[in-house]
Write a protein that holds these residues in place. Structure first.
Motif, PDB file in Angstrom:
ATOM      1  N   ASP A 120       0.865  -1.190   0.000  1.00 47.68           N
ATOM      2  CA  ASP A 120       0.000   0.000   0.000  1.00 47.68           C
ATOM      3  C   ASP A 120       0.893   1.230   0.000  1.00 47.68           C
ATOM      4  O   ASP A 120       1.360   1.664   1.052  1.00 47.68           O
ATOM      5  CB  ASP A 120      -0.919  -0.014   1.228  1.00 47.68           C
ATOM      6  N   LEU A 121       1.113   1.778  -1.176  1.00 44.11           N
ATOM      7  CA  LEU A 121       2.064   2.883  -1.323  1.00 44.11           C
ATOM      8  C   LEU A 121       1.620   4.124  -0.557  1.00 44.11           C
ATOM      9  O   LEU A 121       2.434   4.806   0.073  1.00 44.11           O
ATOM     10  CB  LEU A 121       2.240   3.223  -2.800  1.00 44.11           C
ATOM     11  N   LYS A 122       0.307   4.396  -0.568  1.00 40.27           N
ATOM     12  CA  LYS A 122      -0.198   5.598   0.098  1.00 40.27           C
ATOM     13  C   LYS A 122      -0.099   5.476   1.614  1.00 40.27           C
ATOM     14  O   LYS A 122       0.344   6.398   2.301  1.00 40.27           O
ATOM     15  CB  LYS A 122      -1.647   5.848  -0.316  1.00 40.27           C
ATOM     16  N   LYS A 123      -0.485   4.327   2.152  1.00 40.53           N
ATOM     17  CA  LYS A 123      -0.500   4.126   3.601  1.00 40.53           C
ATOM     18  C   LYS A 123       0.895   4.136   4.193  1.00 40.53           C
ATOM     19  O   LYS A 123       1.120   4.659   5.285  1.00 40.53           O
ATOM     20  CB  LYS A 123      -1.199   2.810   3.924  1.00 40.53           C
ATOM     21  N   SER A 157       3.739   5.415   2.764  1.00 43.48           N
ATOM     22  CA  SER A 157       4.633   6.294   1.995  1.00 43.48           C
ATOM     23  C   SER A 157       5.699   6.969   2.858  1.00 43.48           C
ATOM     24  O   SER A 157       6.738   7.403   2.345  1.00 43.48           O
ATOM     25  CB  SER A 157       3.809   7.369   1.275  1.00 43.48           C
ATOM     26  N   SER A 158       5.471   7.051   4.175  1.00 43.12           N
ATOM     27  CA  SER A 158       6.449   7.726   5.039  1.00 43.12           C
ATOM     28  C   SER A 158       7.601   6.807   5.458  1.00 43.12           C
ATOM     29  O   SER A 158       8.666   7.291   5.869  1.00 43.12           O
ATOM     30  CB  SER A 158       5.752   8.267   6.292  1.00 43.12           C
ATOM     31  N   LEU A 159       7.397   5.482   5.370  1.00 42.93           N
ATOM     32  CA  LEU A 159       8.398   4.546   5.896  1.00 42.93           C
ATOM     33  C   LEU A 159       9.781   4.669   5.244  1.00 42.93           C
ATOM     34  O   LEU A 159      10.786   4.697   5.949  1.00 42.93           O
ATOM     35  CB  LEU A 159       7.884   3.106   5.757  1.00 42.93           C
ATOM     36  N   PRO A 160       9.897   4.724   3.912  1.00 39.57           N
ATOM     37  CA  PRO A 160      11.238   4.822   3.318  1.00 39.57           C
ATOM     38  C   PRO A 160      11.986   6.093   3.707  1.00 39.57           C
ATOM     39  O   PRO A 160      13.208   6.161   3.562  1.00 39.57           O
ATOM     40  CB  PRO A 160      10.947   4.794   1.809  1.00 39.57           C
ATOM     41  N   PHE A 161      11.257   7.093   4.202  1.00 40.12           N
ATOM     42  CA  PHE A 161      11.902   8.346   4.595  1.00 40.12           C
ATOM     43  C   PHE A 161      12.336   8.323   6.059  1.00 40.12           C
ATOM     44  O   PHE A 161      13.041   9.224   6.502  1.00 40.12           O
ATOM     45  CB  PHE A 161      10.951   9.525   4.348  1.00 40.12           C
ATOM     46  N   ILE A 217       7.914   7.245  -4.583  1.00 37.47           N
ATOM     47  CA  ILE A 217       6.883   7.938  -3.806  1.00 37.47           C
ATOM     48  C   ILE A 217       6.827   9.416  -4.179  1.00 37.47           C
ATOM     49  O   ILE A 217       5.746  10.011  -4.298  1.00 37.47           O
ATOM     50  CB  ILE A 217       7.158   7.770  -2.297  1.00 37.47           C
ATOM     51  N   THR A 218       7.988  10.017  -4.396  1.00 32.76           N
ATOM     52  CA  THR A 218       8.031  11.433  -4.780  1.00 32.76           C
ATOM     53  C   THR A 218       7.385  11.642  -6.146  1.00 32.76           C
ATOM     54  O   THR A 218       6.681  12.639  -6.364  1.00 32.76           O
ATOM     55  CB  THR A 218       9.483  11.939  -4.798  1.00 32.76           C
ATOM     56  N   LYS A 219       7.603  10.702  -7.069  1.00 37.60           N
ATOM     57  CA  LYS A 219       6.980  10.804  -8.402  1.00 37.60           C
ATOM     58  C   LYS A 219       5.467  10.633  -8.318  1.00 37.60           C
ATOM     59  O   LYS A 219       4.713  11.326  -8.992  1.00 37.60           O
ATOM     60  CB  LYS A 219       7.566   9.732  -9.326  1.00 37.60           C
ATOM     61  N   ALA A 220       5.033   9.682  -7.469  1.00 41.78           N
ATOM     62  CA  ALA A 220       3.599   9.395  -7.360  1.00 41.78           C
ATOM     63  C   ALA A 220       2.850  10.483  -6.609  1.00 41.78           C
ATOM     64  O   ALA A 220       1.693  10.793  -6.931  1.00 41.78           O
ATOM     65  CB  ALA A 220       3.397   8.042  -6.672  1.00 41.78           C
ATOM     66  N   ASN A 221       3.498  11.069  -5.592  1.00 42.93           N
ATOM     67  CA  ASN A 221       2.841  12.094  -4.767  1.00 42.93           C
ATOM     68  C   ASN A 221       3.761  13.303  -4.603  1.00 42.93           C
ATOM     69  O   ASN A 221       4.396  13.468  -3.555  1.00 42.93           O
ATOM     70  CB  ASN A 221       2.482  11.533  -3.383  1.00 42.93           C
TER      71      ASN A 221
END
Length: 237
Positions: free
Chosen positions: A121-124, A126-130, A159-163
């Protein structure tokens, strides 16, 4: 655990498709690898082996996909499926050592969870890789040689490209300008130290600041490291 299995008429076991090993001879390697990487033991305390059901009983093995095939199709991230869940990356990570394994609400904790969860779930997540310093310590200790920090970086790009976050992009450009100028960096450091000291806690720790719910800012230093170093050098001379 063994008693519960033997007493039941029907034994149902679930496992991820990536946990299959090529041969029975490979099992000993993985058992030793897992224990030594996780806790430093030579081997696990006990391991259960099941070959078939007793007469009149049943064994069912369910192979779970749950996004694993999709992850396998991602060339940059398929290597993450080699994980044996030893936890070595979490034990060495400077972030997770202090915050705890489940501090970022992911089923699989630690750096490895930060590259597996966005695939589900990329949206849910999305903060983890950062939530990482990209120091590479996780990759160094990984017993199955997963390039974790490189995949964290790759997920950041995805994630940056998607959001795209325009406010963040603007703040990064501002920060880049400050870091490029030694004078601007020193002045901003002085201003921020004074600002944070005089800010009321209600402005930092409030319902809108999700980060501040379980964390607290460290105490603001009286002076910068540069000033501290110059003062101590004068005293030594």
């Amino acid at each position: 655990a063994d008693m519960g299995v033997h007493l039941a008429d029907v034994h149902i076991a679930c496992m991820g498709i990536e946990k299959l090993i090529p041969r029975r001879n490979d099992l000993g390697v993985f058992l030793r690898l897992l224990a030594r990487s996780a806790t430093g033991q030579a081997i696990t305390n006990y391991t259960s082996h099941f070959r078939g059901p007793e007469k009149g009983k049943q064994i069912h093995l369910i192979l779970v996909d749950n996004g694993r095939t999709e992850q396998l199709g991602r060339e940059k991230f398929r290597n993450s499926l080699k994980c044996i869940r030893c936890g070595a990356c979490m034990n060495t990570c400077p972030i997770y050592r202090r915050s705890g394994g489940f501090s970022y609400q992911s089923t699989v904790p630690g750096p490895i969870g930060s590259i597996l969860s966005p695939g589900l779930d990329l949206k849910k997540y999305s903060s983890l890789p950062f939530a990482s310093t990209l120091c590479g310590s996780c990759t160094d200790v990984c017993p199955v040689k997963i390039n974790i920090h490189e995949q964290l970086y790759e997920w950041r790009q995805e994630i940056t490209k998607a959001n795209p976050n325009h406010a963040e992009s603007l703040s990064m450009k501002l920060a880049s300008g400050i870091f490029k100028s030694p004078l601007a960096y020193r002045i901003s450091g002085i201003l921020m130290r004074k600002l944070i000291k005089n800010l009321p806690d209600s402005l930092i720790y409030n319902p809108w600041n999700v980060w501040g719910k379980g964390r607290k800012l460290p105490e603001t230093p009286q002076e910068s490291f540069r000033n501290w170093y110059l003062n101590h050098r004068k005293n030594e001379q």
